[in-house]
Design a protein around this motif. Structure first.
Motif, PDB file in Angstrom:
ATOM      1  N   LEU A  33       0.860  -1.171   0.000  1.00  0.00           N
ATOM      2  CA  LEU A  33       0.000   0.000   0.000  1.00  0.00           C
ATOM      3  C   LEU A  33       0.893   1.216   0.000  1.00  0.00           C
ATOM      4  N   ASP A  34       0.610   2.190  -0.842  1.00  0.00           N
ATOM      5  CA  ASP A  34       1.380   3.427  -0.875  1.00  0.00           C
ATOM      6  C   ASP A  34       0.491   4.559  -0.379  1.00  0.00           C
ATOM      7  N   PHE A  35       0.854   5.127   0.754  1.00  0.00           N
ATOM      8  CA  PHE A  35       0.086   6.165   1.432  1.00  0.00           C
ATOM      9  C   PHE A  35       0.613   7.524   0.987  1.00  0.00           C
ATOM     10  N   SER A  36      -0.271   8.402   0.536  1.00  0.00           N
ATOM     11  CA  SER A  36       0.125   9.723   0.035  1.00  0.00           C
ATOM     12  C   SER A  36      -0.707  10.808   0.690  1.00  0.00           C
ATOM     13  N   CYS A  37      -0.174  12.018   0.673  1.00  0.00           N
ATOM     14  CA  CYS A  37      -0.901  13.194   1.140  1.00  0.00           C
ATOM     15  C   CYS A  37      -0.990  14.159  -0.037  1.00  0.00           C
ATOM     16  N   VAL A  38      -2.204  14.521  -0.421  1.00  0.00           N
ATOM     17  CA  VAL A  38      -2.426  15.427  -1.547  1.00  0.00           C
ATOM     18  C   VAL A  38      -2.845  16.779  -0.994  1.00  0.00           C
ATOM     19  N   LEU A  39      -2.079  17.825  -1.330  1.00  0.00           N
ATOM     20  CA  LEU A  39      -2.393  19.175  -0.888  1.00  0.00           C
ATOM     21  C   LEU A  39      -3.186  19.874  -1.981  1.00  0.00           C
ATOM     22  N   LEU A  40      -4.320  20.447  -1.582  1.00  0.00           N
ATOM     23  CA  LEU A  40      -5.214  21.114  -2.522  1.00  0.00           C
ATOM     24  C   LEU A  40      -5.313  22.596  -2.193  1.00  0.00           C
ATOM     25  N   ASP A  41      -5.517  23.418  -3.229  1.00  0.00           N
ATOM     26  CA  ASP A  41      -5.770  24.834  -2.981  1.00  0.00           C
ATOM     27  C   ASP A  41      -7.259  25.028  -2.698  1.00  0.00           C
ATOM     28  N   THR A  42      -7.692  26.257  -2.492  1.00  0.00           N
ATOM     29  CA  THR A  42      -9.088  26.533  -2.134  1.00  0.00           C
ATOM     30  C   THR A  42     -10.070  26.181  -3.246  1.00  0.00           C
ATOM     31  N   MET A  43      -9.560  26.009  -4.462  1.00  0.00           N
ATOM     32  CA  MET A  43     -10.408  25.625  -5.592  1.00  0.00           C
ATOM     33  C   MET A  43     -10.415  24.110  -5.810  1.00  0.00           C
ATOM     34  N   GLY A  44      -9.709  23.372  -4.941  1.00  0.00           N
ATOM     35  CA  GLY A  44      -9.662  21.927  -5.058  1.00  0.00           C
ATOM     36  C   GLY A  44      -8.631  21.408  -6.046  1.00  0.00           C
ATOM     37  N   ARG A  45      -7.738  22.279  -6.500  1.00  0.00           N
ATOM     38  CA  ARG A  45      -6.695  21.867  -7.441  1.00  0.00           C
ATOM     39  C   ARG A  45      -5.481  21.345  -6.671  1.00  0.00           C
ATOM     40  N   CYS A  46      -4.883  20.294  -7.196  1.00  0.00           N
ATOM     41  CA  CYS A  46      -3.709  19.704  -6.573  1.00  0.00           C
ATOM     42  C   CYS A  46      -2.511  20.639  -6.708  1.00  0.00           C
ATOM     43  N   ILE A  47      -1.883  20.984  -5.579  1.00  0.00           N
ATOM     44  CA  ILE A  47      -0.702  21.837  -5.630  1.00  0.00           C
ATOM     45  C   ILE A  47       0.576  21.086  -5.270  1.00  0.00           C
ATOM     46  N   GLU A  48       0.419  19.938  -4.602  1.00  0.00           N
ATOM     47  CA  GLU A  48       1.592  19.154  -4.224  1.00  0.00           C
ATOM     48  C   GLU A  48       1.156  17.787  -3.723  1.00  0.00           C
ATOM     49  N   ILE A  49       2.018  16.799  -3.922  1.00  0.00           N
ATOM     50  CA  ILE A  49       1.775  15.455  -3.409  1.00  0.00           C
ATOM     51  C   ILE A  49       3.004  15.008  -2.628  1.00  0.00           C
ATOM     52  N   VAL A  50       2.779  14.526  -1.418  1.00  0.00           N
ATOM     53  CA  VAL A  50       3.853  13.982  -0.596  1.00  0.00           C
ATOM     54  C   VAL A  50       3.641  12.467  -0.555  1.00  0.00           C
ATOM     55  N   ASP A  51       4.675  11.736  -0.971  1.00  0.00           N
ATOM     56  CA  ASP A  51       4.605  10.278  -0.990  1.00  0.00           C
ATOM     57  C   ASP A  51       6.011   9.699  -0.938  1.00  0.00           C
ATOM     58  N   PHE A  52       6.153   8.410  -1.233  1.00  0.00           N
ATOM     59  CA  PHE A  52       7.467   7.770  -1.131  1.00  0.00           C
ATOM     60  C   PHE A  52       8.470   8.326  -2.139  1.00  0.00           C
ATOM     61  N   ASN A  53       8.013   8.855  -3.276  1.00  0.00           N
ATOM     62  CA  ASN A  53       8.914   9.450  -4.270  1.00  0.00           C
ATOM     63  C   ASN A  53       9.310  10.873  -3.917  1.00  0.00           C
ATOM     64  N   ASP A  54       8.463  11.573  -3.227  1.00  0.00           N
ATOM     65  CA  ASP A  54       8.684  12.968  -2.849  1.00  0.00           C
ATOM     66  C   ASP A  54       8.263  13.111  -1.384  1.00  0.00           C
ATOM     67  N   PRO A  55       9.128  12.674  -0.449  1.00  0.00           N
ATOM     68  CA  PRO A  55       8.707  12.475   0.939  1.00  0.00           C
ATOM     69  C   PRO A  55       8.610  13.713   1.826  1.00  0.00           C
ATOM     70  N   ILE A  56       8.985  14.897   1.317  1.00  0.00           N
ATOM     71  CA  ILE A  56       8.919  16.112   2.133  1.00  0.00           C
ATOM     72  C   ILE A  56       8.258  17.221   1.319  1.00  0.00           C
ATOM     73  N   SER A  57       7.255  17.877   1.905  1.00  0.00           N
ATOM     74  CA  SER A  57       6.587  18.975   1.205  1.00  0.00           C
ATOM     75  C   SER A  57       7.538  20.161   1.039  1.00  0.00           C
ATOM     76  N   ASN A  58       7.185  21.061   0.132  1.00  0.00           N
ATOM     77  CA  ASN A  58       8.041  22.226  -0.150  1.00  0.00           C
ATOM     78  C   ASN A  58       8.312  23.072   1.087  1.00  0.00           C
ATOM     79  N   ASP A  59       7.320  23.199   1.971  1.00  0.00           N
ATOM     80  CA  ASP A  59       7.520  23.999   3.185  1.00  0.00           C
ATOM     81  C   ASP A  59       8.088  23.176   4.345  1.00  0.00           C
ATOM     82  N   GLY A  60       8.281  21.869   4.123  1.00  0.00           N
ATOM     83  CA  GLY A  60       8.839  21.005   5.161  1.00  0.00           C
ATOM     84  C   GLY A  60       7.845  20.602   6.234  1.00  0.00           C
ATOM     85  N   ALA A  61       6.582  20.977   6.081  1.00  0.00           N
ATOM     86  CA  ALA A  61       5.584  20.706   7.111  1.00  0.00           C
ATOM     87  C   ALA A  61       5.023  19.290   7.054  1.00  0.00           C
ATOM     88  N   ILE A  62       5.078  18.663   5.891  1.00  0.00           N
ATOM     89  CA  ILE A  62       4.493  17.341   5.720  1.00  0.00           C
ATOM     90  C   ILE A  62       5.578  16.377   5.261  1.00  0.00           C
TER      91      ILE A  62
END
Length: 90
Positions: A33-62
């Protein structure tokens, strides 16, 4: 595939985590199972995905805590996502 490696200092008072775990129903079963976190803007558009390939968000918070595999056939495997609410840029 890009990978980032940054040191992350988390404050325990602002830390939120979510763990997903699963177990094999048969001794020789292969499951993953690959667990991911999808960050959305206020319009519901994907702005970033944190997962095993990209394990740290741009701001380092996730961060993706990675994959924990048990050698015991009866134990559970798991993945965890960590969120530092104080560092989250919204």
């Amino acid at each position: 595939m890009r990978s980032r490696s940054r040191s992350l200092a988390l404050s325990l008072s602002s830390l939120f985590s979510q763990t997903v775990s699963w177990s094999k129903s048969h001794k020789n079963a292969v499951c993953d199972l690959d667990f991911s976190c999808v960050l959305l803007d206020t319009m519901g558009r994907c702005i970033e995905i944190v997962d095993f390939n990209d394990p740290i968000s741009n701001d380092g918070a996730i961060t993706s805590g990675g994959y924990t595999v048990s050698a015991d056939d009866n134990a559970e495997d798991s993945e965890t996502i960590f969120v530092d609410l104080k560092r989250l840029q919204i």
